[in-house]
Write a protein that holds these residues in place. Structure first.
Motif, PDB file in Angstrom:
ATOM      1  N   UNK A 161       0.844  -1.198   0.000  1.00 17.86           N
ATOM      2  CA  UNK A 161       0.000   0.000   0.000  1.00 17.86           C
ATOM      3  C   UNK A 161       0.877   1.244   0.000  1.00 17.86           C
ATOM      4  N   UNK A 162       0.477   2.230  -0.823  1.00 21.07           N
ATOM      5  CA  UNK A 162       1.210   3.479  -0.926  1.00 21.07           C
ATOM      6  C   UNK A 162       0.235   4.649  -0.811  1.00 21.07           C
ATOM      7  N   UNK A 163       0.708   5.744  -0.215  1.00 24.44           N
ATOM      8  CA  UNK A 163      -0.103   6.954  -0.101  1.00 24.44           C
ATOM      9  C   UNK A 163       0.469   8.002  -1.058  1.00 24.44           C
ATOM     10  N   UNK A 164      -0.414   8.568  -1.877  1.00 24.26           N
ATOM     11  CA  UNK A 164      -0.044   9.566  -2.875  1.00 24.26           C
ATOM     12  C   UNK A 164      -0.621  10.922  -2.471  1.00 24.26           C
ATOM     13  N   UNK A 165       0.117  11.974  -2.743  1.00 21.62           N
ATOM     14  CA  UNK A 165      -0.387  13.327  -2.538  1.00 21.62           C
ATOM     15  C   UNK A 165      -0.334  13.821  -1.103  1.00 21.62           C
ATOM     16  N   UNK A 166       0.282  13.089  -0.203  1.00 20.70           N
ATOM     17  CA  UNK A 166       0.421  13.534   1.188  1.00 20.70           C
ATOM     18  C   UNK A 166       1.560  14.550   1.235  1.00 20.70           C
ATOM     19  N   UNK A 167       1.244  15.756   1.684  1.00 22.91           N
ATOM     20  CA  UNK A 167       2.222  16.838   1.688  1.00 22.91           C
ATOM     21  C   UNK A 167       2.797  17.015   3.088  1.00 22.91           C
ATOM     22  N   UNK A 168       4.081  16.685   3.241  1.00 19.52           N
ATOM     23  CA  UNK A 168       4.807  16.947   4.479  1.00 19.52           C
ATOM     24  C   UNK A 168       5.832  18.024   4.142  1.00 19.52           C
ATOM     25  N   UNK A 169       5.611  19.217   4.663  1.00 16.61           N
ATOM     26  CA  UNK A 169       6.486  20.349   4.342  1.00 16.61           C
ATOM     27  C   UNK A 169       7.913  20.077   4.813  1.00 16.61           C
ATOM     28  N   UNK A 170       8.897  20.588   4.077  1.00 19.46           N
ATOM     29  CA  UNK A 170      10.290  20.385   4.494  1.00 19.46           C
ATOM     30  C   UNK A 170      10.570  21.050   5.845  1.00 19.46           C
ATOM     31  N   UNK A 171      11.408  20.417   6.626  1.00 17.01           N
ATOM     32  CA  UNK A 171      11.819  20.943   7.926  1.00 17.01           C
ATOM     33  C   UNK A 171      12.726  22.150   7.684  1.00 17.01           C
ATOM     34  N   UNK A 172      12.420  23.277   8.354  1.00 22.61           N
ATOM     35  CA  UNK A 172      13.159  24.522   8.093  1.00 22.61           C
ATOM     36  C   UNK A 172      14.643  24.405   8.403  1.00 22.61           C
ATOM     37  N   UNK A 173      14.991  23.681   9.459  1.00 21.00           N
ATOM     38  CA  UNK A 173      16.394  23.591   9.866  1.00 21.00           C
ATOM     39  C   UNK A 173      17.106  22.413   9.219  1.00 21.00           C
ATOM     40  N   UNK A 174      16.377  21.671   8.386  1.00 20.78           N
ATOM     41  CA  UNK A 174      16.997  20.560   7.679  1.00 20.78           C
ATOM     42  C   UNK A 174      17.751  21.074   6.465  1.00 20.78           C
ATOM     43  N   UNK A 220       1.481  -2.215   6.720  1.00 18.52           N
ATOM     44  CA  UNK A 220       0.343  -3.038   7.134  1.00 18.52           C
ATOM     45  C   UNK A 220       0.763  -4.499   7.117  1.00 18.52           C
ATOM     46  N   UNK A 221       0.056  -5.324   7.878  1.00 24.51           N
ATOM     47  CA  UNK A 221       0.304  -6.760   7.848  1.00 24.51           C
ATOM     48  C   UNK A 221      -0.247  -7.342   6.552  1.00 24.51           C
ATOM     49  N   UNK A 222       0.313  -8.461   6.136  1.00 21.29           N
ATOM     50  CA  UNK A 222      -0.088  -9.094   4.882  1.00 21.29           C
ATOM     51  C   UNK A 222      -1.588  -9.422   4.880  1.00 21.29           C
ATOM     52  N   UNK A 223      -2.117  -9.943   5.997  1.00 18.99           N
ATOM     53  CA  UNK A 223      -3.538 -10.300   6.025  1.00 18.99           C
ATOM     54  C   UNK A 223      -4.425  -9.056   5.909  1.00 18.99           C
ATOM     55  N   UNK A 224      -3.972  -7.911   6.428  1.00 14.47           N
ATOM     56  CA  UNK A 224      -4.740  -6.675   6.278  1.00 14.47           C
ATOM     57  C   UNK A 224      -4.743  -6.211   4.824  1.00 14.47           C
ATOM     58  N   UNK A 225      -3.589  -6.310   4.174  1.00 12.71           N
ATOM     59  CA  UNK A 225      -3.496  -5.919   2.764  1.00 12.71           C
ATOM     60  C   UNK A 225      -4.396  -6.813   1.909  1.00 12.71           C
ATOM     61  N   UNK A 226      -4.368  -8.117   2.172  1.00  7.33           N
ATOM     62  CA  UNK A 226      -5.221  -9.037   1.407  1.00  7.33           C
ATOM     63  C   UNK A 226      -6.698  -8.729   1.620  1.00  7.33           C
TER      64      UNK A 226
END
Length: 156
Positions: free
Chosen positions: A59-72, A87-93
């Motif tokens: 499972x993959x999440x697309x479009x989730x925006x996590x802004x860059x850390x300012x001090x990074x 996720x566990x395999x049985x949950x994915x299935x």
């Protein structure tokens, strides 16, 4: 959810509850890299336009925006990169089996810290029709008006 001990809400997808009927929910971990956890601790996350897909048994999440850390610096990653959900395999299935039904999709509902681990609540959702959305808005307006009247009565 934010009032439970050990849970701190980071982002909430209110649009998903307006656009979809949420039939089932799952809690998943998320694979993060670099300074993304520090950005999440500062609350710099948006899941408004994001969605979840199953590819090659993961499972993959697309479009989730996590802004860059300012001090990074070089450790900051692309804010809109694709992130793997844990996720566990049985949950994915189980999820993949339900997704084969017509009209179901996966949407992220909440991002939160649970005992210092970042979790994503994903929902199995069915799209609402326009008249369903209108009914929800009418119910919400009635509830607000009733709460407003109750507050006014308690003042006097």
């Amino acid at each position: 959810m934010a009032k439970k001990p050990g849970i701190k809400l980071i982002a909430n997808n209110k649009k998903a509850f307006h656009d979809y009927f949420i039939e089932d929910t799952y809690e998943a971990g998320i694979a993060l890299a670099g300074t993304e956890v520090k950005s999440l601790r500062m609350g710099k996350c948006s899941i408004k336009e994001s969605y979840v897909r199953s590819e090659r048994g993961e499972m993959f999440i697309y479009g989730m925006n996590i802004s860059p850390y300012e001090k990074g610096n070089i450790f900051n990653k692309d804010p809109l990169r694709v992130r793997k959900l844990l996720l566990h395999r049985y949950e994915i299935n189980k999820i993949e089996g339900k997704l084969k039904e017509k009209g179901l999709t996966l949407v992220p509902l909440k991002v939160y810290f649970k005992n210092s681990l970042v979790k994503v609540e994903i929902g199995m959702a069915r799209g609402k029709k326009l008249y369903d959305k209108r009914q929800d808005i009418a119910k919400k307006d009635q509830r607000r008006e009733a709460e407003r009247d109750f507050k006014v009565k308690n003042l006097y």
